[in-house]
Design a protein around this motif. Sequence first.
Motif, PDB file in Angstrom:
ATOM      1  N   CYS A  65       0.838  -1.091   0.251  1.00 57.99           N
ATOM      2  CA  CYS A  65       0.074   0.316   0.059  1.00 57.99           C
ATOM      3  C   CYS A  65       1.005   0.850   0.188  1.00 57.99           C
ATOM      4  O   CYS A  65       1.658   1.722   0.799  1.00 57.99           O
ATOM      5  CB  CYS A  65      -0.687  -0.158   1.119  1.00 57.99           C
ATOM      6  SG  CYS A  65      -1.862   1.727   1.706  1.00 57.99           S
ATOM      7  N   HIS A  74       0.606   4.070   1.392  1.00 56.36           N
ATOM      8  CA  HIS A  74      -0.077   4.747   2.248  1.00 56.36           C
ATOM      9  C   HIS A  74       0.788   4.244   3.354  1.00 56.36           C
ATOM     10  O   HIS A  74       1.506   5.514   3.979  1.00 56.36           O
ATOM     11  CB  HIS A  74      -1.483   4.669   2.945  1.00 56.36           C
ATOM     12  CG  HIS A  74      -1.815   5.518   3.713  1.00 56.36           C
ATOM     13  ND1 HIS A  74      -2.551   4.629   5.455  1.00 56.36           N
ATOM     14  CD2 HIS A  74      -1.532   6.533   4.684  1.00 56.36           C
ATOM     15  CE1 HIS A  74      -2.847   6.048   6.034  1.00 56.36           C
ATOM     16  NE2 HIS A  74      -2.103   7.048   5.417  1.00 56.36           N
ATOM     17  N   LEU A  86      -0.751  -5.306   0.972  1.00 53.99           N
ATOM     18  CA  LEU A  86      -2.391  -5.391   0.459  1.00 53.99           C
ATOM     19  C   LEU A  86      -2.998  -6.598   0.497  1.00 53.99           C
ATOM     20  O   LEU A  86      -4.234  -6.467   0.260  1.00 53.99           O
ATOM     21  CB  LEU A  86      -2.389  -4.603  -1.467  1.00 53.99           C
ATOM     22  CG  LEU A  86      -1.924  -2.987  -0.915  1.00 53.99           C
ATOM     23  CD1 LEU A  86      -2.144  -2.915  -2.563  1.00 53.99           C
ATOM     24  CD2 LEU A  86      -3.068  -2.303  -0.703  1.00 53.99           C
ATOM     25  N   CYS A  97      -7.135  -1.558   1.170  1.00 54.61           N
ATOM     26  CA  CYS A  97      -6.595  -2.013   2.190  1.00 54.61           C
ATOM     27  C   CYS A  97      -6.971  -2.963   3.674  1.00 54.61           C
ATOM     28  O   CYS A  97      -7.762  -1.907   4.336  1.00 54.61           O
ATOM     29  CB  CYS A  97      -5.502  -0.742   2.494  1.00 54.61           C
ATOM     30  SG  CYS A  97      -4.088  -0.919   3.150  1.00 54.61           S
ATOM     31  N   TRP A 127      -7.689   2.463   2.223  1.00 53.31           N
ATOM     32  CA  TRP A 127      -7.919   3.057   0.969  1.00 53.31           C
ATOM     33  C   TRP A 127      -8.602   1.756   0.425  1.00 53.31           C
ATOM     34  O   TRP A 127      -8.316   0.242   0.837  1.00 53.31           O
ATOM     35  CB  TRP A 127      -6.189   3.306   0.934  1.00 53.31           C
ATOM     36  CG  TRP A 127      -5.831   4.568   1.612  1.00 53.31           C
ATOM     37  CD1 TRP A 127      -6.829   4.730   2.879  1.00 53.31           C
ATOM     38  CD2 TRP A 127      -4.563   5.002   0.879  1.00 53.31           C
ATOM     39  NE1 TRP A 127      -5.437   5.989   3.405  1.00 53.31           N
ATOM     40  CE2 TRP A 127      -4.716   6.508   2.549  1.00 53.31           C
ATOM     41  CE3 TRP A 127      -3.976   5.523   0.240  1.00 53.31           C
ATOM     42  CZ2 TRP A 127      -3.968   7.500   2.297  1.00 53.31           C
ATOM     43  CZ3 TRP A 127      -3.141   6.650   0.222  1.00 53.31           C
ATOM     44  CH2 TRP A 127      -2.805   6.873   0.974  1.00 53.31           C
ATOM     45  N   CYS A 173      -5.667   5.011  -6.877  1.00 48.97           N
ATOM     46  CA  CYS A 173      -6.399   4.739  -5.629  1.00 48.97           C
ATOM     47  C   CYS A 173      -7.806   5.854  -5.804  1.00 48.97           C
ATOM     48  O   CYS A 173      -8.025   7.184  -6.684  1.00 48.97           O
ATOM     49  CB  CYS A 173      -5.634   5.880  -3.891  1.00 48.97           C
ATOM     50  SG  CYS A 173      -6.736   6.299  -3.119  1.00 48.97           S
ATOM     51  N   ALA A 232      -1.366   2.887  -6.799  1.00 51.65           N
ATOM     52  CA  ALA A 232      -0.071   1.416  -5.639  1.00 51.65           C
ATOM     53  C   ALA A 232       0.024   1.121  -7.410  1.00 51.65           C
ATOM     54  O   ALA A 232      -0.115   1.789  -8.585  1.00 51.65           O
ATOM     55  CB  ALA A 232      -1.656   0.547  -5.726  1.00 51.65           C
TER      56      ALA A 232
END
Length: 321
Positions: free
Chosen positions: A22, A24, A29, A42, A47, A55, A74
Amino acid sequence: MDLPLVLFRDAAGTPHALVDRCPHRNVPLSLGRVQPDGTLQCGYHGWCFDGGGRCTAVPALDSVTTAGPSPRDATSRPVRERDGFVWVWGSATAPPSREPFALPQLGEGRNVGEVVFQRDMECTVHASVENALDVPHTAFLHGGLFRKSGQGPRVTAERTDLVDGVEVRYLGEPAAFGPLRLPGDATFDHWDRFFLPSIAQVEYRVGDALRITNSILHLPLSATRTRAWFVLRFRSPLPASVVGPIVRARGHKILQQDVDMLEHQTRNIRRFGGERYTSTDLDLLGNAIWRLMRQAERQEGKRRGDQDDPPPTASQVTLQL
C-alpha cells in the motif's frame, strides 16, 4: 522475480495484479479485502484501489481522484487470463507485446483428460526448464519408472530453432512407459520444446490413437526458487477416468525424484560458491535454452554476471535410452 504481487478479481470477475504494498503505510495489500464495487481495500486504513492501481477512496476524505497519476496510486502489472491461468506481464510501463502461451487443445470426450501438478522447487528457472527437457537423465534418475536404466535402444535426436524457442525431435523411440510397452513395433513421435520466457513442453504421439502433452509453465519466484505448473493433457484409446489416476500416480513419483535432485544440485552449487557446467553433444537443449535466455536479457538491458555462454552443441546426435 522477488517482486511480491497481490491478485484479485473485480466485480466483473476480471483478474488484476498490483504490487503487494500500500502506498500509504507499506502494508501488504494482500491483507485487505475486495469490496462489492470490485476495488481492493487495504486492511490497515481502508484505502481502495482499482485494477489499474488507481486510488479510488480514502475513508474520511470526500475526494481523492486527480487528473493524472498520483503518489496515492498503487503499482499495477498487466494481466491476461488464458487456459485457466492468470499471466502477469513483467513490465509496469510497457503494455504486453504478445498474448500468453497457448496450451494445446486435444479435443473433447471421455478419452480426453488433464492432470495438473504444481511444485515449488529450490533451483534456478534455467535448471528446472533444462531438467524438464533433458532426456538422458530419465534413463538413470527415473530408470525402471519411466525408461530402462540406460540399456534401451539408440535413437536419433534432431534440434531445430523456432521463433522464440528451440525444439528437439527424437526418432525411433519405442512406444513404452517403463516396463509397459505398446504392442508390436510401435514408436513414439516425440518432441521436446522450449519457448521464451520460460515454457517447457514435452509431446508424445502414436499415430492418431495416443497423444500426451506436458506443458510446464515456470515462474521464477527468486534467483534460486522456481514455481512450476505441469499441465499434462492426454488423448488415448482408454477412458480418461482410467488413464488419469495412472498418470497422476506415475507423474507424482517422477516429479518428486526431479524436485529432490534439483534441490541437491542447488545446495551443491551453493556449497561450492557458484555454478560450473561441462557439456557434451548430448546436452542438446540446456545450452540452447541458456543462450536464448541470455539473448533475451541483453535485449532488455540486463546482465547475468560475467560468465561466458556455453559453447554450441551439435544439432543432431544419437543417444541410448
